[in-house]
Design a protein around this motif. Structure first.
Motif, PDB file in Angstrom:
ATOM      1  N   ILE A  83       0.834  -1.172   0.099  1.00 23.24           N
ATOM      2  CA  ILE A  83      -0.118  -0.059  -0.017  1.00 23.24           C
ATOM      3  C   ILE A  83       0.870   1.266  -0.154  1.00 23.24           C
ATOM      4  CG2 ILE A  83      -1.683   1.412   1.254  1.00 23.24           C
ATOM      5  CD1 ILE A  83      -2.941  -1.223   2.387  1.00 23.24           C
ATOM      6  N   HIS A  84       1.926   1.144   0.944  1.00 25.60           N
ATOM      7  CA  HIS A  84       2.855   2.427   0.836  1.00 25.60           C
ATOM      8  C   HIS A  84       3.324   2.646  -0.470  1.00 25.60           C
ATOM      9  CE1 HIS A  84       6.352   4.790   1.922  1.00 25.60           C
ATOM     10  NE2 HIS A  84       5.624   5.325   2.895  1.00 25.60           N
ATOM     11  N   HIS A  85       3.890   1.548  -1.061  1.00 27.94           N
ATOM     12  CA  HIS A  85       4.601   1.791  -2.471  1.00 27.94           C
ATOM     13  C   HIS A  85       3.642   2.203  -3.576  1.00 27.94           C
ATOM     14  CE1 HIS A  85       8.621   0.660  -1.296  1.00 27.94           C
ATOM     15  NE2 HIS A  85       8.192  -0.365  -0.881  1.00 27.94           N
ATOM     16  N   ILE A  86       2.532   1.565  -3.529  1.00 24.79           N
ATOM     17  CA  ILE A  86       1.289   1.957  -4.305  1.00 24.79           C
ATOM     18  C   ILE A  86       1.096   3.641  -4.331  1.00 24.79           C
ATOM     19  CG2 ILE A  86      -1.021   1.919  -5.032  1.00 24.79           C
ATOM     20  CD1 ILE A  86      -0.772  -1.108  -4.405  1.00 24.79           C
ATOM     21  N   GLY A  87       1.183   4.044  -3.090  1.00 25.79           N
ATOM     22  CA  GLY A  87       0.931   5.461  -2.702  1.00 25.79           C
ATOM     23  C   GLY A  87       1.905   6.023  -3.339  1.00 25.79           C
ATOM     24  N   GLU A 137       1.970   9.162  -6.133  1.00 25.76           N
ATOM     25  CA  GLU A 137       2.260  10.481  -5.722  1.00 25.76           C
ATOM     26  C   GLU A 137       3.186  10.992  -6.996  1.00 25.76           C
ATOM     27  OE1 GLU A 137       4.249  13.409  -2.196  1.00 25.76           O
ATOM     28  OE2 GLU A 137       4.302  11.139  -2.089  1.00 25.76           O
ATOM     29  N   GLY A 138       4.196   9.928  -7.312  1.00 18.73           N
ATOM     30  CA  GLY A 138       5.262  10.484  -8.061  1.00 18.73           C
ATOM     31  C   GLY A 138       4.598  10.499  -9.577  1.00 18.73           C
ATOM     32  N   THR A 139       3.527   9.855 -10.039  1.00 23.14           N
ATOM     33  CA  THR A 139       2.899  10.087 -11.271  1.00 23.14           C
ATOM     34  C   THR A 139       2.046  10.995 -11.296  1.00 23.14           C
ATOM     35  OG1 THR A 139       2.450   7.547 -11.573  1.00 23.14           O
ATOM     36  CG2 THR A 139       1.152   8.877 -12.906  1.00 23.14           C
ATOM     37  N   ASP A 182      -4.633  15.788  -7.627  1.00 21.41           N
ATOM     38  CA  ASP A 182      -5.769  15.006  -6.961  1.00 21.41           C
ATOM     39  C   ASP A 182      -5.086  13.330  -6.721  1.00 21.41           C
ATOM     40  OD1 ASP A 182      -7.884  16.790  -6.505  1.00 21.41           O
ATOM     41  OD2 ASP A 182      -8.876  15.881  -8.651  1.00 21.41           O
ATOM     42  N   LEU A 183      -4.280  13.223  -7.755  1.00 18.28           N
ATOM     43  CA  LEU A 183      -3.549  11.800  -7.775  1.00 18.28           C
ATOM     44  C   LEU A 183      -2.394  11.962  -6.501  1.00 18.28           C
ATOM     45  CD1 LEU A 183      -3.346   8.977  -8.879  1.00 18.28           C
ATOM     46  CD2 LEU A 183      -1.722   9.971 -10.666  1.00 18.28           C
ATOM     47  N   GLN A 184      -1.687  13.142  -6.724  1.00 22.71           N
ATOM     48  CA  GLN A 184      -0.652  13.218  -5.767  1.00 22.71           C
ATOM     49  C   GLN A 184      -1.239  13.356  -4.381  1.00 22.71           C
ATOM     50  OE1 GLN A 184       1.055  17.193  -7.258  1.00 22.71           O
ATOM     51  NE2 GLN A 184       2.723  16.516  -6.683  1.00 22.71           N
ATOM     52  N   ARG A 185      -2.194  13.777  -3.741  1.00 24.10           N
ATOM     53  CA  ARG A 185      -2.860  13.807  -2.842  1.00 24.10           C
ATOM     54  C   ARG A 185      -3.475  12.491  -2.193  1.00 24.10           C
ATOM     55  NH1 ARG A 185      -6.887  16.936  -4.019  1.00 24.10           N
ATOM     56  NH2 ARG A 185      -5.578  18.749  -4.191  1.00 24.10           N
ATOM     57  N   GLU A 186      -3.856  11.703  -3.341  1.00 25.67           N
ATOM     58  CA  GLU A 186      -4.318  10.259  -2.985  1.00 25.67           C
ATOM     59  C   GLU A 186      -3.271   9.443  -2.564  1.00 25.67           C
ATOM     60  OE1 GLU A 186      -6.319   6.623  -5.554  1.00 25.67           O
ATOM     61  OE2 GLU A 186      -6.649   8.764  -6.336  1.00 25.67           O
ATOM     62  N   GLY A 187      -2.019   9.729  -3.499  1.00 24.04           N
ATOM     63  CA  GLY A 187      -1.010   8.892  -3.062  1.00 24.04           C
ATOM     64  C   GLY A 187      -0.324   9.200  -1.637  1.00 24.04           C
ATOM     65  N   ARG A 188      -0.482  10.654  -1.345  1.00 27.94           N
ATOM     66  CA  ARG A 188       0.184  10.916  -0.023  1.00 27.94           C
ATOM     67  C   ARG A 188      -0.882  10.329   0.993  1.00 27.94           C
ATOM     68  NH1 ARG A 188       1.338  15.941  -2.603  1.00 27.94           N
ATOM     69  NH2 ARG A 188      -0.893  16.627  -1.847  1.00 27.94           N
TER      70      ARG A 188
END
Length: 58
Positions: free
Chosen positions: A12-16, A20-22, A30-36
């Motif tokens: 889960i941490h690596h997917i996040g 975030e990187g993507t 929004d994708l950055q926020r979701e990853g964080r």
């Protein structure tokens, strides 16, 4: 915490982190926020499991 739980939280941490990187590369905030959020959630669960394990050992 079992090995399965640790592995699951690590994934889960690596997917996040990937999200975030993507999001940074594509400019998708929004994708950055979701990853964080996913990374923080995994870290919180890891901390909770660690505390739970420390009490179980006593």
């Amino acid at each position: 915490m079992g090995i399965d739980d640790k592995a699951h939280l690590t994934v889960i941490h690596h997917i996040g982190a990937a999200k975030e990187g993507t999001g940074k590369v594509t400019g998708d905030e929004d994708l950055q926020r979701e990853g964080r959020h996913e990374q923080a959630q995994a870290e919180l669960l890891e901390t909770g499991e660690g505390i739970e394990d420390s009490f179980a050992k006593e």
